[in-house]
Design a protein around this motif. Structure first.
Motif: not given
Lengths: 252, 377
Positions: A152-165
Motif C-alpha cells: 500500500l502507498r502512504p495515503s492508504e496507511l495510518s500514522g502508526g503504519e507509516k511510522q512502522r514503514v
C-alpha cells in the motif's frame, strides 16, 4: 534477521557514540544562541537510550550532531571509532549509508511508492542487488508487522503504519546506529506503544544502538537509559528498573 | 532498482503536467515552424526536386533556379560528348505577364517550358504522363491547383501571356511558386511566349541524366572546366536545390527569424519546465532529505531530478509527435506547404530534450533545501 542479541559482546567494546566537550551555537541575525556548551557523553552499544527534555533544550541538536547531520563548533564526536569532524560531506554520507538509520517525527515517505518500495529504495544505494534488496525489505517489514500492508502507498496507511514503514526503511540497512527523533509524538497511545516496542526490540535483538529523542513519558519505561536535558546540559543520567526488558524481549 | 523518478511522475502526474505540456508545445512549435519554413522555401527548388535530372547546367553564379539566364545551346553538344551522360534536355524559364479570362488584372508568372514527352526529365515527378501529354498541343498551358483563383481561370479557359493566346489544359498539384505563379508549357510554346529578343530561343538550363547517378559529383566537376562553349556551370541536382532554398531563406531573412523564434520558444519552455520541476522537487524535499540522512548521496538525488526531467521531455515529445503529425497531415490536405526531413526533425527532438535537461539542471538547485538536519526540530 535472526542474529542473536550480542548485547553484552558489543557492550564490552566500548561506547558506540562518544561526544567530548561539544559546543554548538546558532546565529540568527545578531542574536547568538548557545544550544550546547561543552557537553560530554557516551552512548553504549546495543542499548535504547532516551534523551528527554522540554522543547528547546537542545536535544534535537544533540541528535543531529551525534548522527553526523550537523557539525560542531567545538569538541569532537566519535561514532563507531570514527571521528565525524574529520570526514568531509561525502565521507559523512558514506558513513551514514553504511552505519546509521533514521526515524523522524514526520514519516517522510514518498507518496508514490508502496511500503515495500520505500524500504527497498535506500538498499539499492548500498549496492545490493534487486533480489537481495527485496528480501531484506520484506524481512524488515515483517519485523515491524507490516507484511500484510506492504503493497500500500502512504495515503492508504495510518500514522502508526507509516511510522512502522519508516522504521523498516531504517532497519533494513542493518545499521549499527539508529536515531529516532520524536518517533511517537505524531501518534496516538496505541500506535505510540507499538513503535516503542519495535524500537526496543531492535536494540535487543540486533544489538543496535538506538538513540531516541523524545519528550514522550511513555518511552521512559522502555529505555535502557534515560538522559534528561535542559538548557543544553544533561541534568540526570539514569537507568530505569528493567521490567520492560524481560517480558517483551523477543527470543532470537 | 525502485524507479523513484518514474513512479513519482506517474503518481503525481498533475504536478508534472505543466512541464510536460511546456516541453511538448515547445517541441511542437519548433517542429511546425521548421516544417513551414522548409515547406515554403522548398518550393524554390520544386523545379529540381520535382524532376529527375542528375545534373543542372546553367549560367555561372546562378543562386536560385528562378534567377537563371540563357546559356549557349551548343553546351548540349559538350554534354552529349561525355560518355557518362545518358540524356540531355533543355528547360526554358520565361518571366511573363499573364492576363486571365476573367478580369483579374495582370499577374506576373514564371513560364517553364519543359520537354513534354512522357519520359521527359523536367517535372517528371510533379506532372503525371497523362497531364504532360496535353502540353503537346500548341499554346497549351498547365497551372497549379493552388493558383487557379489568383489567375482567374479554370481548365478549358483561355488566357493571354505576353500577348499570346494560351489555353489552360490542366491543373498540377504541388507546383506552387515562391514570389510568383508557375505556368507549365511545352518547349515550343515557351519559345513562342518569350518575347525578349536577347534570349534568341536559347535555353535557360540544360538537364542531364547520367548512366550512373552516383557519379554525379565527379561528372559535374569534369564538365565544369570547359570554357569552349561560352559561360556555363554544372551543379548536381542536390547542390542546386540546396542553393536555391538557402538563397531564399537568407535573402528574405527567414533563416534568422526562425533561429530567433526558436530561441524564444526554448527560453519560455525552459522557464515553465524548470519552475514546475522545482515545485515538484520542493514538494518532496523532506523525503529527499530523509534519503540523504540515510546516506543516499546528493549526487544520486540530483540524478533522480534529472531522470524526472528526461521523462518529462520524453512524454512531452511523444505528445508533440502525435499532435505534430496530425497537424502536418491537416496542413498538407489544405495545400499549406509543409516539409519535414529527418535532420530537422532530429534537431527539434534534440532541442526539446535539451530544454528538459536544462530545466532539470536548474531544478536541481531546489535540492539544496533538502538538508537532513532541518528534519530534526
Amino acid at each position: 534477521m535472526s542474529r542473536p542479541a550480542p548485547v553484552t559482546a558489543t557492550a564490552t567494546v566500548g561506547p558506540a557514540l562518544r561526544a567530548e566537550g561539544i559546543a554548538k551555537a546558532f546565529v540568527s541575525g545578531k542574536v547568538r544562541t548557545q544550544v550546547l556548551d561543552g557537553l560530554t557523553l557516551s552512548i553504549e552499544a546495543g542499548e535504547l537510550t532516551l534523551i528527554s527534555g522540554p522543547s528547546g533544550c537542545g536535544k534535537s541538536t544533540l541528535l543531529a550532531i551525534l548522527s553526523g547531520l550537523q557539525k560542531v563548533d567545538a569538541g569532537r564526536v566519535i561514532a563507531l571509532g570514527s571521528e565525524l569532524g574529520g570526514l568531509d560531506s561525502r565521507a559523512l554520507e558514506r558513513f551514514r549509508l553504511l552505519h546509521t538509520g533514521f526515524v523522524f517525527q514526520g514519516f517522510n515517505l514518498f507518496p508514490a511508492l508502496t511500503g515495500l518500495e520505500q524500504v527497498e529504495l535506500p538498499l539499492h544505494y548500498l549496492g545490493l542487488s534487486g533480489r537481495q534488496a527485496r528480501e531484506r525489505a520484506t524481512q524488515s517489514l515483517d519485523e515491524v508487522g507490516m507484511t500484510p500492508r506492504m503493497h500500500l502507498r502512504p495515503s492508504e496507511l495510518s500514522g502508526g503504519e507509516k511510522q512502522r514503514v519508516a522504521i523498516a526503511r531504517a532497519l533494513a540497512k542493518q545499521p549499527e546506529l539508529l536515531f529516532a527523533d520524536e518517533p511517537t509524538s505524531a501518534l496516538d497511545a496505541a500506535n505510540g506503544q507499538t513503535i516503542i516496542d519495535i524500537l526496543h526490540r531492535i536494540a535487543r535483538t540486533h544489538g543496535t544502538t538506538v538513540l531516541c529523542v523524545s519528550h514522550d513519558p511513555r518511552l521512559i519505561r522502555h529505555a535502557d537509559r534515560v538522559l534528561s536535558m535542559e538548557d543544553g546540559r544533561i541534568l540526570s543520567d539514569r537507568r530505569p528498573a528493567p521490567p520492560a526488558a524481560t517480558p517483551e524481549g523477543t527470543a532470537p | 532498482m525502485v524507479a523513484l523518478a518514474r513512479k513519482t511522475l506517474v503518481y503525481e502526474w498533475r504536478r508534472f503536467l505543466p512541464a510536460i505540456l511546456a516541453v511538448g508545445f515547445a517541441g511542437l512549435l519548433q517542429l511546425l515552424q521548421a516544417a513551414l519554413v522548409l515547406g515554403i522555401f522548398s518550393s524554390a527548388s520544386v523545379y529540381i526536386t520535382g524532376s529527375s535530372a542528375d545534373l543542372w547546367i546553367g549560367y555561372p553564379g546562378t543562386q536560385s533556379v528562378s534567377l537563371g539566364r540563357p546559356i549557349d545551346p551548343d553546351v548540349e553538344m559538350r554534354l552529349r560528348m561525355d560518355p557518362a551522360v545518358a540524356r540531355v534536355e533543355p528547360f526554358y524559364w520565361v518571366d511573363a505577364d499573364w492576363r486571365g479570362a476573367h478580369d483579374t488584372g495582370g499577374e506576373s508568372v514564371y513560364v517553364t517550358g519543359i520537354d513534354a514527352r512522357a519520359d521527359g526529365l523536367m517535372f517528371s515527378q510533379a506532372l503525371p504522363p497523362a497531364l504532360r501529354e496535353r502540353l503537346a498541343e500548341p499554346d497549351a498551358v498547365i497551372v497549379d491547383r493552388a493558383d487557379v483563383d489568383k489567375l482567374g481561370v479554370t481548365v478549358g479557359d483561355t488566357a493571354v501571356i505576353n500577348g499570346h493566346r494560351v489555353r489552360v489544359v490542366g491543373e498540377s498539384s504541388g507546383l506552387r511558386a515562391l514570389g510568383g505563379v508557375n505556368v507549365v508549357t511545352s518547349l515550343d510554346t515557351a519559345r513562342q511566349l518569350d518575347n525578349d529578343p536577347t534570349d534568341l530561343g536559347r535555353p535557360t538550363y540544360l538537364l542531364a541524366r547520367l548512366h550512373d547517378p552516383a557519379q554525379a559529383d565527379a561528372v559535374a566537376a569534369r564538365l565544369r572546366g570547359d570554357k569552349g562553349f561560352g559561360p556555363y556551370d554544372v551543379w548536381t541536382a542536390r547542390t542546386f536545390a540546396r542553393r536555391s532554398v538557402l538563397y531564399w531563406m537568407l535573402d528574405t531573412g527567414a533563416g534568422a527569424g526562425v533561429v530567433f523564434l526558436a530561441g524564444i520558444v526554448f527560453l519560455v519552455g525552459a522557464v515553465i519546465t524548470s519552475q514546475t520541476l522545482m515545485a515538484a522537487v520542493a514538494g518532496s524535499v523532506r523525503e529527499y532529505a530523509t534519503l540523504n540522512a540515510l546516506g543516499v548521496g546528493v549526487g544520486n538525488l540530483r540524478w533522480v531530478v534529472l531522470e524526472q526531467a528526461f521523462w518529462v521531455g520524453a512524454i512531452g515529445l511523444l505528445g508533440a509527435t502525435v499532435l505534430g503529425f496530425l497537424l502536418l497531415v491537416a496542413a498538407r490536405s489544405q495545400d499549406v506547404p509543409v516539409v519535414l526531413n529527418i535532420p530537422i526533425t532530429l534537431l527539434c527532438v534534440v532541442l526539446a530534450m535539451a530544454l528538459a535537461a536544462v530545466s532539470g539542471l536548474v531544478a536541481m538547485r531546489s535540492l539544496r533545501r533538502a538538508d537532513p538536519a532541518s528534519l530534526l526540530r
